[in-house]
Motif scaffolding. Structure first.
Motif, mmCIF file in Angstrom:
data_model
loop_
_atom_site.group_PDB
_atom_site.id
_atom_site.type_symbol
_atom_site.label_atom_id
_atom_site.label_comp_id
_atom_site.label_asym_id
_atom_site.label_seq_id
_atom_site.Cartn_x
_atom_site.Cartn_y
_atom_site.Cartn_z
ATOM 1 N N ILE C 239 28.036 7.587 -11.587
ATOM 2 C CA ILE C 239 29.336 7.176 -11.065
ATOM 3 C C ILE C 239 29.386 7.445 -9.565
ATOM 4 C CG2 ILE C 239 30.574 7.450 -13.233
ATOM 5 C CD1 ILE C 239 31.597 10.154 -12.215
ATOM 6 N N TYR C 245 24.224 12.319 -0.953
ATOM 7 C CA TYR C 245 22.778 12.543 -0.888
ATOM 8 C C TYR C 245 22.061 11.680 -1.920
ATOM 9 C CZ TYR C 245 18.359 14.868 -0.197
ATOM 10 O OH TYR C 245 17.035 15.113 0.093
ATOM 11 N N THR C 246 22.711 11.523 -3.070
ATOM 12 C CA THR C 246 22.164 10.651 -4.106
ATOM 13 C C THR C 246 22.958 9.339 -4.122
ATOM 14 O OG1 THR C 246 23.606 11.855 -5.619
ATOM 15 C CG2 THR C 246 21.272 12.446 -5.633
ATOM 16 N N ASN C 248 24.183 7.702 -6.699
ATOM 17 C CA ASN C 248 25.316 7.894 -7.598
ATOM 18 C C ASN C 248 25.253 9.316 -8.127
ATOM 19 O OD1 ASN C 248 26.555 5.092 -8.039
ATOM 20 N ND2 ASN C 248 24.387 4.675 -8.382
ATOM 21 N N THR C 249 26.269 9.723 -8.882
ATOM 22 C CA THR C 249 26.263 11.029 -9.527
ATOM 23 C C THR C 249 26.120 10.803 -11.028
ATOM 24 O OG1 THR C 249 27.660 12.019 -7.819
ATOM 25 C CG2 THR C 249 27.643 13.109 -9.968
ATOM 26 N N LEU C 250 24.999 11.253 -11.594
ATOM 27 C CA LEU C 250 24.815 11.132 -13.043
ATOM 28 C C LEU C 250 25.872 11.977 -13.747
ATOM 29 C CD1 LEU C 250 23.418 10.529 -15.697
ATOM 30 C CD2 LEU C 250 21.621 12.140 -15.109
ATOM 31 N N ALA C 273 21.217 6.320 -11.522
ATOM 32 C CA ALA C 273 22.059 7.519 -11.472
ATOM 33 C C ALA C 273 21.638 8.479 -10.374
ATOM 34 C CB ALA C 273 22.032 8.231 -12.826
ATOM 35 N N THR C 274 20.424 8.303 -9.854
ATOM 36 C CA THR C 274 19.965 9.177 -8.768
ATOM 37 C C THR C 274 19.682 8.358 -7.505
ATOM 38 O OG1 THR C 274 17.653 8.959 -9.467
ATOM 39 C CG2 THR C 274 18.895 10.817 -10.361
ATOM 40 N N TRP C 277 13.345 8.116 -6.445
ATOM 41 C CA TRP C 277 12.332 8.281 -7.478
ATOM 42 C C TRP C 277 11.984 9.743 -7.730
ATOM 43 C CZ3 TRP C 277 7.568 10.535 -6.923
ATOM 44 C CH2 TRP C 277 7.094 10.719 -5.612
ATOM 45 N N THR C 278 12.089 10.584 -6.711
ATOM 46 C CA THR C 278 11.702 11.989 -6.906
ATOM 47 C C THR C 278 12.630 12.729 -7.866
ATOM 48 O OG1 THR C 278 12.988 12.601 -4.949
ATOM 49 C CG2 THR C 278 10.632 12.243 -4.627
ATOM 50 N N LEU C 279 13.799 12.177 -8.112
ATOM 51 C CA LEU C 279 14.775 12.853 -8.977
ATOM 52 C C LEU C 279 14.795 12.310 -10.402
ATOM 53 C CD1 LEU C 279 17.728 12.791 -6.395
ATOM 54 C CD2 LEU C 279 16.088 14.643 -6.760
#
Lengths: 337, 337, 337, 337
Positions: C239, C245-246, C248-250, C273-274, C277-279
Motif C-alpha cells: 500500500i 524508501y520502498t 510501497n509498504t507491504l 510491495a517492496t 529486488w534486494t528486499l
C-alpha cells in the motif's frame, strides 16, 4: 459507550459485564435484539480501558459515544475562548499575524525582520532559539543568547514574542523572555512538556503533530488545560501524507472541524504546511477564508543564507504583498487583520 | 550533493554558488550541458541548509547523494553491532524475546507474568511504570513504585528489565532500576530526551515514530550515538496509514531495509503493530522470517482487566504457543530463540 | 446498524426514524437512556444510504454492525475456498508460486524465464501483454502477440498463465489464452471490469488497490462474486504510505486479517510491495510465515534490459535461491511449496 | 536524467552505460569526481525504463530532471488553457460553479435542484446516471434514463450537464447527452477509459485519485491529451490520509502547485473533500481564495432521502447562502462568479 455483544454471547457474559460496569458506578441500558444484545453505558467512563473491556467474554465491539476531551470541548464551553496579548486577541474578530525567521541568527537579522514585518502589519514576532532539527549535525539554535536578542527587539519594536520550548527544564528560562510558548509538531505528545507548560500562565501555541489526528491534538490541549492553563492556541501546520511535491499537506478541513469541536482559537502555519515560499500566499488566503484566527509565517531578510527553513521563508517584501491580499480576504469573510 | 541549475541560470549565478561552496571548504565539479549546468559538490556538507541553498539565484533543485546519518550507517561500520545483556546479545544469531504487560499494575501481576514468560522462553521482561497516554484522564503508570516492583521481580526471576523513559529528568531514577531504556514512538524526535539517554551507558530501545520514515529513525539513533552511547536497538512497531482495521500497519519491509542501511540491531513489536491479539502470532513469525533480531510482545495474565492495551495483550498460554511456532521459523532462517 | 440520536433529539424525530425503517421492513429496538436514545436496527439494511439517514432530524451518528460484504465473508462460508488449477490449489496446504517477468517482451525472454522458474519450483507463469503504465510514453505491452507467446510457452513447459486484463472488452480475447485473469491495483474499483470478469468462469487474481482498505478489497471481490464467479484470489501487493524508501509498504497484517474475515485464498506480491529486488526474499519469507497461500514474483533473465519493473525483478538464479529459503519457512509453518 | 554511479563503479561500467544511452540517441555529459562519476543525460528519455537502467552494473541511483508530462506542462504551454462551454470558460477570470445531486433519482428531483441552483448562480448541473459504488448492493444509478432526465432539464433550464463515465463502451451513449465527461476518482488510472475519452471532443473533468500524487494526476491528463483531446479540467477532490474525522483531506496546496506546473484549469470538489455538509462552505471559500477556477458541489432537495452522498449534500437554501459568501471571496482575489 455502547457495547455490542457477539451473536453467540451468553446471558452470563452479559451479566458479568453489567456487574463490572456497576462496580465503576456506571448505569447500563440493555437492548436485547433477536440476534445480539447491545449494552448502552451511561455516565463518564473516560477512565476505563476500552481495549481491555473488549477482551471480556462475549464482547464483539465497543463504540464510544462521548468525545474523549472535555475542557477543550465546545459542549463544555460554547462561546469562543479569546486570548489577549498586547492588545491583540486570538479568537476574536481580528486575524492575528505572527511573522519572523525560523531561527534567531543575529541581532541584525532579527531587528531587520521585526521592523519590516511590523510595518507590513504583523502583530507578533516569531523566532526559534532552541531548534528541534532532524539531524544532530544541523544548527541547533543560539539558546539563551537568542532569547535575549528577541527580548531586545521587543523593547525596540513593541512586538511580542513567540518562541519554541523543547523540554520541561526550559520552562523557567523561556518564560523569562517569551510571551507565547510554542510546542513544536514533534513534541505534541511529549506529555512531560505539556504538563510543564500547563503549569505556567503563558499562552501556549500548540502545533498539531504532523502525524496526529484532530482528536489527538485536542487531547494534547486537554493535557495542558487539565494542569490549569486554559490559554491554548491550536495550530494546523500541515500533515504528512503520500504527496511529496509539498513538504506537508495543509489540512484546511481542520479549521472548520476544530471550530465545530472546540472553543479554542485556531491558527495556521502556511510555511511548514507547504514547504515552498511560492505556495505560502495561496495557503495563507485559503486559511483565512476557511476561518482561521491567525497565521504564523516564516520571513527572513535573506532566505538563501538562512540557517534553517530557507526554502519556505518569504522575503520581507513578499510578506508585505501577502499582507495586502490577506487583508482583502479577511474583509470578505467579515474579519480584519 | 548535486545542484541542478535552472535552464535559464546565468554564468554569474553559477559562479556565486561555487564561491559559496568553496568558502565552506567544499570542492565542486561542474558539468555544463546544452540545457543546464549541474554542480556536483564534493566533501561533507551535512551542516549546510539545503533549503536555503535552493533559494540562491539560478538553482532549480538539490539532490542529496550522501545519506544524512554517519555513526548509524553500515558504510561507516560494515559489521553488525552486538549488544549483550545478561548473556543474550541483540544483533547476534539468537532472536531475543522481550515480553510482559503494557503497564506495571501490581507485584502479583508482574510476578505471575514474569514466571510464565520466562518458562515459555522469554529473555527480558517489559513493563511500563511511566505511561504516555493520549488522554490525561487515563492511567498514567505507577511511577517509581512500578520500577521497584520490576526490580524485585528481576531479583526473583533473573529476567532483565526494559522500561520506558519519558523525560530527561527521569534519567537518574530510571537508570537506577532499568537494564534497557525504552524511547516510545511519540518521543522518537524528542531531542532533549535523545540527548539525555545518549549520555548514559544503558542500551536504548528506540521505537520508530508511528509516522516517521526509516531515515528519520536512523537520524534519531544518530542523536543518541553522537552523544557517545552506541548501544541503540531499533524497533519497528507499526506505522500509521489509511488502513483502520488494524491499530497500525507493520512495516515489515523496514526490517530488510534497516539491515541494508545500518549495523544496529532491529527488533519488532507485533503487539502495537497490529493492535489485536489474534494477529500477534502471524506478525511475530513474519518478523522473524524477515530477519528481525528480536521481538517485544505484550503479555498480561488477564487482558480483560488490564489497565492499558488489553486488546492487544496475549495471555501467557497463548504466548507459550507463539514461542513454539516462532522457534520453528527462527530455525528455518538459520537462527535460534 | 445502531442509530445514536443527539442529546436534544425530540420524540417526534425518533418516531419519524422508526417509521422510515419499518417502511423498509426493518425491525427496531429502542433504548432510551437519560441522555440519549439509541435505535438498534435489525435486518439486512445494506441497501440503505447511511449518509442520507444521518441527515434525518435528530440523528447524531450511525454505527454499522454488520460487515458490508456477504459472499466473501467467513460468516457466510466458514471453510476455506480452494481454487484448483493444473493440479495446484490456491487455498490448500501448498503455497502456490507464480513467477515471470512484468512484461512479455519476446518468445526468447518468456521461454528462458519459464524454463528456469519451473526448474526452481514455480507453479504458474506470470507476464503482462497489456500494461497499465503511468506514462502514455512508456511501453504499453505487446498485446495479443504477447498472449500468443505465453500460450506457446505453456504448451512447451506446462506452466499455466496469469495475465492482466485492463478493460471489459478484452474479456473474450484474454480468456482465449489465459488461465488466471489478473486485475491490477489501479483497477481494483473499476466496477465495469469487475462485473465483466465476474461473468467468466476463470479464476481472478484481484490485486488490492494501493490506496484501498482491506474492507474495500473484499467489497471488490463481492462485485465479482455477485456476478456468479466465486473463484477470486486476493492479492496483497503493498500500500501507499508516507515511507518513500520502498516503492510501497507491504501490509503484512493484511494476511492474517483476511484469513479472519474471508474464506478466499490470499497471495502476496513481494516485488511490487517492496520495489527493490534486494528486499524481495525477506518479504517472501515474511509472507509465507504470516500465512499467505501463494506468492507472485517478478523474474527477468536480464533485469537491466527489462522494458518495465527492472528494479524489482529477480534474476532466475536469485529466484532459485529464494525458493530454497521459502520452502524451509513453509515447512516451519506446516505447509509445502 | 542524472545517473549517479556507485563509489566503486569501474570505468568499463561507465563506458557500458554511455554506449547504451548513445544507442538511444541520447548525449551524455560525464563528471568524474574523486569519489563518484556522475552522468548527465541530455535529450528526451521519457521512454527509457529507469528501473531497468538502475540494474546496470555500477549504477547507484537515477535522478530525473525533466518532468514526465509534456502536453500538460506549463513549460510546453505557458499561457492558461481556457475551456469554453455555454458562455462560461474554465480557466478564465470567472469561477465556474457546477452543482447538483450525487445521483439522478427522478425528473422532479433534478428539475427542482436545477431551478434552484441556477437561481443561486450555478453555471452547470452535475448528476450521476452511472454510479461507481463500493458495494454491489448499493444503488448503481438510473443509467440512460437518468441521462434523458438530465437532457430534458437542460432544455428547460439552459444548464449544461456534467456526468460521470465509467467504461470505454459508454462513450457513445454518454456523449449523446453530456456536455462534460467526468472521470471519477477510482478511474483516474483506468487507462482504457482515459484513451477512450481522449478520442472524443468533449471537455473532460478529471478527478484526482484519492491516493494519487499531483504528478500522477498530470500523467493521466497527459493520457487524454496524447489522444488528441486537450480539453481537460483537473479536479482536486480530497485525498486519503490517516485523518478520519473527515471523509477525505482537501489538499488545498494542490491548487497553487497545479497552477505552477500546468496550464490546465483546476476545480475543487468541496463535498467529497470533506464528506460533511457543515464543512462545505468553509472548504469552498478556501478553494476560491487559493486560486481554484471552479467548484463542483453536491446539492440535493432532500439530503435525508438521497440515494447516495446524503451526508455531504447541501440543501438548495444552504447552497444559495454559500454562493453569496463565495462571491465575496472571489472578488477579494480579483475574480467573479
Amino acid at each position: 459507550m455502547i457495547i455490542i455483544m457477539k451473536m453467540q454471547a451468553k446471558t452470563g457474559q452479559v451479566d458479568a459485564i453489567i456487574k463490572r460496569l456497576e462496580k465503576e458506578n456506571l448505569k447500563v441500558n440493555i437492548s436485547r435484539g433477536d440476534e445480539r444484545t447491545i449494552i448502552g453505558v451511561i455516565g463518564d467512563h473516560r477512565g476505563i480501558d476500552k481495549g481491555a473491556l473488549t477482551r471480556t467474554g462475549g464482547v464483539d465491539r465497543i463504540v464510544p459515544v462521548l468525545r474523549p476531551f472535555k475542557l477543550a470541548s465546545r459542549d463544555f464551553q460554547p462561546e469562543d475562548t479569546k486570548i489577549s496579548l498586547n492588545g491583540h486577541a486570538f479568537g476574536g474578530d481580528k486575524v492575528v499575524i505572527m511573522a519572523g525567521p525560523c531561527s534567531v541568527e543575529s541581532m541584525d537579522q532579527m531587528m531587520e525582520t521585526a521592523v519590516q514585518v511590523k510595518e507590513a502589519g504583523a502583530h507578533l514576532l516569531r523566532g526559534g532559539a532552541f531548534k528541534p532539527r532532524t539531524s544532530p549535525y544541523s544548527f541547533q539554535g543560539m539558546g539563551e543568547e537568542g532569547l535575549k536578542i528577541m527580548a531586545d527587539v521587543r523593547k525596540e519594536t513593541g512586538l511580542h514574542i513567540v518562541t519554541e520550548i523543547m523540554a520541561p527544564d526550559q520552562v523557567d528560562l523561556i518564560c523569562k523572555y517569551a510571551d507565547v510558548l510554542q510546542i513544536g509538531t514533534r513534541n505534541m505528545q511529549n506529555y512531560a512538556l505539556l504538563n510543564a507548560v500547563g503549569k505556567t500562565d503563558k499562552p501556549v501555541l500548540l502545533k498539531r503533530g504532523m502525524m496526529s489526528t484532530i482528536e489527538e491534538l485536542l487531547m494534547s490541549a486537554e493535557y495542558i488545560m487539565s494542569n490549569g492553563n486554559h490559554k491554548v492556541i491550536l495550530c494546523e501546520r500541515g500533515i504528512r501524507t503520500f504527496e511529496k511535491y509539498t513538504r506537508n499537506t495543509l489540512d484546511i478541513n481542520a479549521v472548520p472541524v476544530l471550530k465545530e469541536l472546540t472553543h479554542l482559537p485556531i491558527v495556521v502555519d502556511p510555511s511548514h504546511a507547504t514547504g515552498k515560499w511560492t505556495l505560502v500566499k495561496a495557503a495563507s488566503k485559503a486559511a483565512v477564508a476557511a476561518g482561521a484566527d491567525g497565521l504564523i509565517i516564516e520571513v527572513h531578510p535573506n532566505p538563501a543564507e538562512a540557517y534553517s527553513d530557507g526554502e519556505q521563508s518569504l522575503k520581507p517584501k513578499r510578506f508585505a504583498e501577502l499582507m495586502v491580499e490577506v487583508k482583502r480576504v479577511a474583509q470578505a469573510v467579515g474579519r480584519s487583520v
